[in-house]
Design an enzyme around this catalytic site. Structure first.
Site, PDB file in Angstrom:
ATOM      1  N   ALA A   1      -7.094   1.368  11.593  1.00 14.32           N
ATOM      2  CA  ALA A   1      -6.044   0.519  11.034  1.00 14.32           C
ATOM      3  C   ALA A   1      -6.284   0.249   9.553  1.00 14.32           C
ATOM      4  CB  ALA A   1      -5.967  -0.807  11.798  1.00 14.32           C
ATOM      5  N   ASP A   2      -5.246   0.430   8.758  1.00 14.86           N
ATOM      6  CA  ASP A   2      -5.304   0.046   7.347  1.00 14.86           C
ATOM      7  C   ASP A   2      -5.548  -1.453   7.235  1.00 14.86           C
ATOM      8  OD1 ASP A   2      -5.065   2.318   5.840  1.00 14.86           O
ATOM      9  OD2 ASP A   2      -2.892   2.328   5.844  1.00 14.86           O
ATOM     10  N   LYS A   3      -6.387  -1.820   6.281  1.00 15.65           N
ATOM     11  CA  LYS A   3      -6.640  -3.249   6.070  1.00 15.65           C
ATOM     12  C   LYS A   3      -5.410  -3.943   5.513  1.00 15.65           C
ATOM     13  CE  LYS A   3      -8.964  -4.804   2.475  1.00 15.65           C
ATOM     14  NZ  LYS A   3      -8.058  -5.826   1.886  1.00 15.65           N
TER      15      LYS A   3
END
Length: 885
Positions: free
Chosen positions: A338-340
């Protein structure tokens, strides 16, 4: 702050552009193109655009729509319809007119139901496609607006940015060269550099740069005559669908073998093959109808309906499925990268403290950073820096004569600025290490700057380096700006909820490792964050130790787009089903590589085109909700597969054994057709059934499905012969009345089976959806009435014997449910053996606490900042329960 273009003025509405060949507009000098299109770099007026839209039509390729009547007729063509049609013809030839009309009803009803449900599924997918329609940035009446790309007309001026899919054929206006990916159109893998005046074509992707362009071709008049499609064909076949189709093939082969045995036995016994005296059926007609009934005719329709209904449910969760196969893939995901930014955080950046060098005032550093930003692009970092100015009028004294937008390779923006007295200088902002490396005062400021960056990172702040050119045009590092992006309210509890579901979330960010570690610790992901630079050697190959590190990591920092692809590839090689989120053009390869690519809210057109799922709402919770929903869909399909196999085995083995052993046809051909019509009509409602998702990723377990369905099928045969024994030996009923008994038993018991297969536990553990039990009850009332009164189709049974069959079938259903539980315990032992000694072990309650905290969060009004209080309250509730098992 001013730009170098004069105040835009929309042209007056004039007659449309003069017709010109596409090749002319593609290669003519720009002044002539503007003349032929009757347009200018200032664009068109809304009125003129509306007039041209009526003249040229929408900017889209009209899909080749199948004629609905021909589509309906297609349901009468194919191996299964041919067999039913043969049965109809044979019934007419031998004079069995009741059989003729009933089998004809089966043929038409299958076609009508299949056509209607497929049509509805197609409409659902079309509706989802409409929500993903590409939009364009267009200058109309001197202002930039965002209409649908389908509304573009020749002469429109559009802005093309990094990650955009070019919406129409256009000629580039003044600006810097851009790199364009035309691989989807030409097959050429390397981007092409296009300079001002050059042509770009609909469907290509902007890889580097930003520029304005003038549209000269739309719709069918584009150079390639085809726009890029965002959504894949709706009929993509998934692994699950292929597995179920294999089950169908298996059942067809089994049916043909057993029916062949029946025919051979009939020949051996001298039974009539083609002509027989009613109520006896000719062997060939009976065999043909039995084959039709045994084959899972409704399987493709049930698959399509269940997937389409699932896609609509996911859409309600703000997750748009671009291809139906993604539902199965999402159900099996066990690792989610997951992208931050925007997924784990709020993507609402605020400017913090500024670090300066050589006595430069903090306000000056912020001003330089703001000059290297552009508000109209709506970039969160640019907006945060500009918002940090104490005086919002500070930019009015400067004119930006050239702006170089951010791209993921160079990791910085740059602006050439002119002051009120005519002097020019440049400013740039971006990744601190990049800005430092290009500064001439590097040796003087590097130690202090790196210390400041580390301190900001320790506090969870992102850092932006800022530099300004001096009088000689050399870059001078002036300071560091800090930006804070707070975690989302629900992120911590959602992360732990995902862990409880068997999904490991790995954070992926381009930030420094200290920032990543701080955020990862805050969210409860762990602190084992790897620097992407260490993931592989200089040749791009990872060692076995590095692959192990990637598998065990909680997150990855300083990640470039190419690293995402590498991370996904390694995790897949280690046996994981990987989900990957992304939003940028360079994320597209990783999104395609992942088992389930997820384009997050606000993603570029290119990322959305590459993804299997497109999110319309920000945050991680929408992904977790989508995973839950996809697992429910998988459960419905699993229930149907077990039911269909069990019922086919039950009918085939009962018929074959009764004919071989007792020389008795348990049901007539008409009865078989009635069972098939009623069962197939009701089973479609399983697409809407209530199910519980599993707390672990789904995987297709063919061995278990076949084992459970075989057990239920065999027990069903035993129950059917038990009823035959009672009718023949105990109650001394005649054979025709026994056939009606067997018909009603097969019909009732068959539909009761679906209530057994839909749960792994006792049948009452999950309440069925109203539409399911109403559909089943309705069809069985019809079946009972037919059996009671005969209706000219069979010997009337009467209410007393009908009631007896219902009691008999319900009693066996209770027995079958117990046997099912034992079968699951034998073939898929998930729990400890009954006699195994239980040992008390401490329980990790974090997932339960997280799930409860998430529930508390959802009960509140979104936006209330009570995440910590929710967690403490959930912990108090959960830890009040026994801690040992």
């Amino acid at each position: 702050m001013k730009t170098n273009t004069k105040e835009p003025k929309a042209p007056e509405s004039k007659p449309g552009p003069k017709p010109a060949a596409k090749g002319d507009l593609k290669s003519l000098p720009m002044p002539e193109v503007e003349k032929k299109l009757d347009s200018s770099p200032d664009g068109l007026s809304q009125a003129e655009a509306k007039r041209r839209l009526a003249q040229y039509g929408p900017n889209e390729i009209a899909e080749q729509k199948t004629n609905l009547f021909l589509k309906f007729l297609s349901y009468f063509w194919g191996p299964i319809p041919w067999m039913i049609e043969a049965a109809v013809i044979l019934s007419g030839v031998v004079g069995h007119w009741m059989d003729f009309f009933i089998v004809l009803l089966l043929l038409v009803s299958n076609a009508v139901v299949g056509f209607w449900e497929e049509h509805q599924a197609g409409n659902a997918i079309d509706a989802l496609k409409a929500r993903l329609a590409i939009k364009a940035k267009v200058k109309r009446d001197g202002k930039w607006i965002n209409p649908k790309a389908a509304e573009l007309v020749p002469g429109d001026v559009i802005r093309l940015r990094l990650g955009d899919i070019v919406p129409a054929d256009a000629r580039l206006l003044e600006g810097d060269p851009v790199e364009v990916d035309q691989s989807a159109l030409t097959g050429e893998s390397l981007p092409v550099t296009c300079k001002p005046g050059g042509a770009v074509f609909s469907g290509s992707i902007i890889r580097v740069g930003e520029i304005d362009a003038m549209v000269y071709g739309t719709g069918t008049n584009t150079y390639f005559g085809k726009t890029a499609e965002l959504v894949s064909e709706a009929h993509t076949v998934s692994h699950f669908q292929r597995a179920v189709m294999k089950i169908g093939d298996y059942l067809i082969v089994l049916a043909l073998v057993l029916v062949s045995v029946i025919i051979l036995v009939g020949l051996f016994r001298g039974e009539p093959m083609l002509f027989a005296t009613p109520p006896q059926d000719p062997v060939l007609l009976f065999a043909l109808i039995l084959t039709v009934a045994a084959i899972p005719v409704a399987m493709p329709t049930v698959l399509s309906v269940t997937m389409a209904v699932g896609a609509r449910l996911l859409a309600k969760k703000e997750a748009i499925v671009t291809r139906l196969a993604a539902i199965e893939e999402l159900a099996g995901v066990d690792v989610l990268c997951a992208d931050k930014t925007g997924t784990l955080t709020q993507n609402q950046l605020t400017l913090g403290d500024a670090f300066t060098v050589q006595g430069i005032p903090a306000d000056q550093v912020i001003l330089d950073g703001a000059l290297a930003s552009r508000a109209e692009d709506k970039d969160p970092i640019d907006l945060a820096v500009i918002a940090g100015l104490k005086n919002d009028q500070a930019l009015k004294d400067y004119q930006v004569v050239h702006f170089l937008p951010f791209d993921p390779v160079h990791k910085r923006t740059e602006a050439t600025v002119k002051t009120a007295d005519g002097k020019q200088f440049k400013v740039t902002k971006g990744a601190p290490q990049v800005i430092l490396a290009m500064s001439t005062n590097l040796s003087e400021v590097k130690p202090a700057a790196e210390k400041a960056v580390k301190e900001f990172a320790r506090r969870g702040f992102r850092s932006l380096g800022v530099a300004r050119s001096d009088q000689e045009g050399k870059w001078q590092f002036v300071g560091v700006l800090s930006l804070f992006d707070p975690p989302r309210e629900d992120a911590k509890s959602t992360v732990a909820s995902a862990a409880q579901m068997g999904v490991k979330i790995k954070m992926v960010t381009g930030d420094q490792i200290a920032i990543a570690q701080e955020m990862s610790r805050t969210l409860g992901l762990g602190t084992n964050v790897l620097d992407a630079i260490s993931l592989h050697d200089v040749n791009g190959h990872e060692t076995a130790q590095a692959a192990e590190s990637i598998d065990r990591a909680d997150g990855f920092a300083q990640v470039f787009p190419a690293d995402k692809y590498h991370i996904v590839e390694v995790l897949q090689q280690r046996g994981h089903i990987v989900g990957m989120t992304g939003d940028g053009v360079n994320d597209a390869p990783a999104l395609k590589k992942a088992d389930c690519g997820i384009a997050v809210s606000g993603a570029t057109d290119a990322a959305r085109a590459a993804a299997s799922i497109v999110l319309l709402a920000p945050g991680l919770s929408v992904i977790i909700d989508a995973i839950k929903e996809s697992r429910k869909i998988f459960q419905r399909m699993n229930s149907y597969a077990i039911y269909r196999i069990a019922e086919t085995l039950r009918v085939l083995f009962l018929m074959t054994l009764a004919i071989l052993i007792f020389r008795f046809y348990p049901v007539t051909a008409v009865m078989i057709v009635m069972i098939a019509v009623l069962n197939d009509g009701a089973i479609l409602s399983i697409a809407y059934d209530n199910v519980h998702y599993k707390d672990k990723p789904e995987a297709w377990n063919m061995r278990l499905v076949l084992a459970i369905s075989t057990v239920l099928g065999v027990i069903g045969v035993v129950a059917a012969f038990g009823l035959f024994y009672l009718g023949e030996m105990v109650f001394k009923l005649d054979r025709q009345l026994i056939q009606t008994l067997m018909y009603l038993k097969l019909s009732v018991a068959g539909h009761l089976t679906i209530f057994l297969t839909r749960t792994r536990g006792p049948f009452w553990s999950i309440a069925p959806a109203p539409i399911l039990w109403i559909a089943v009850l309705g069809t069985q009332i019809i079946a009972t009435l037919i059996a009671v009164f005969g209706c000219g189709l069979m010997e009337p049974l009467g209410w007393k014997w009908a009631g007896f069959v219902w009691v008999y079938a319900l009693a066996w259903a209770l027995v079958n449910d117990r046997i099912k539980l034992i079968a699951y315990r034998v073939f898929d032992p998930q729990k400890a053996p009954l006699l195994a000694k239980k040992t008390k072990q401490p329980v990790d309650l974090t997932p339960q606490i997280a799930a409860r905290a998430y529930d508390l969060y959802q009960q509140r009004v979104h936006g209330e900042s009570q995440a910590d209080q929710d967690w403490l309250e959930a912990e108090r509730e959960t830890r009040g329960k026994p801690l040992l098992k």
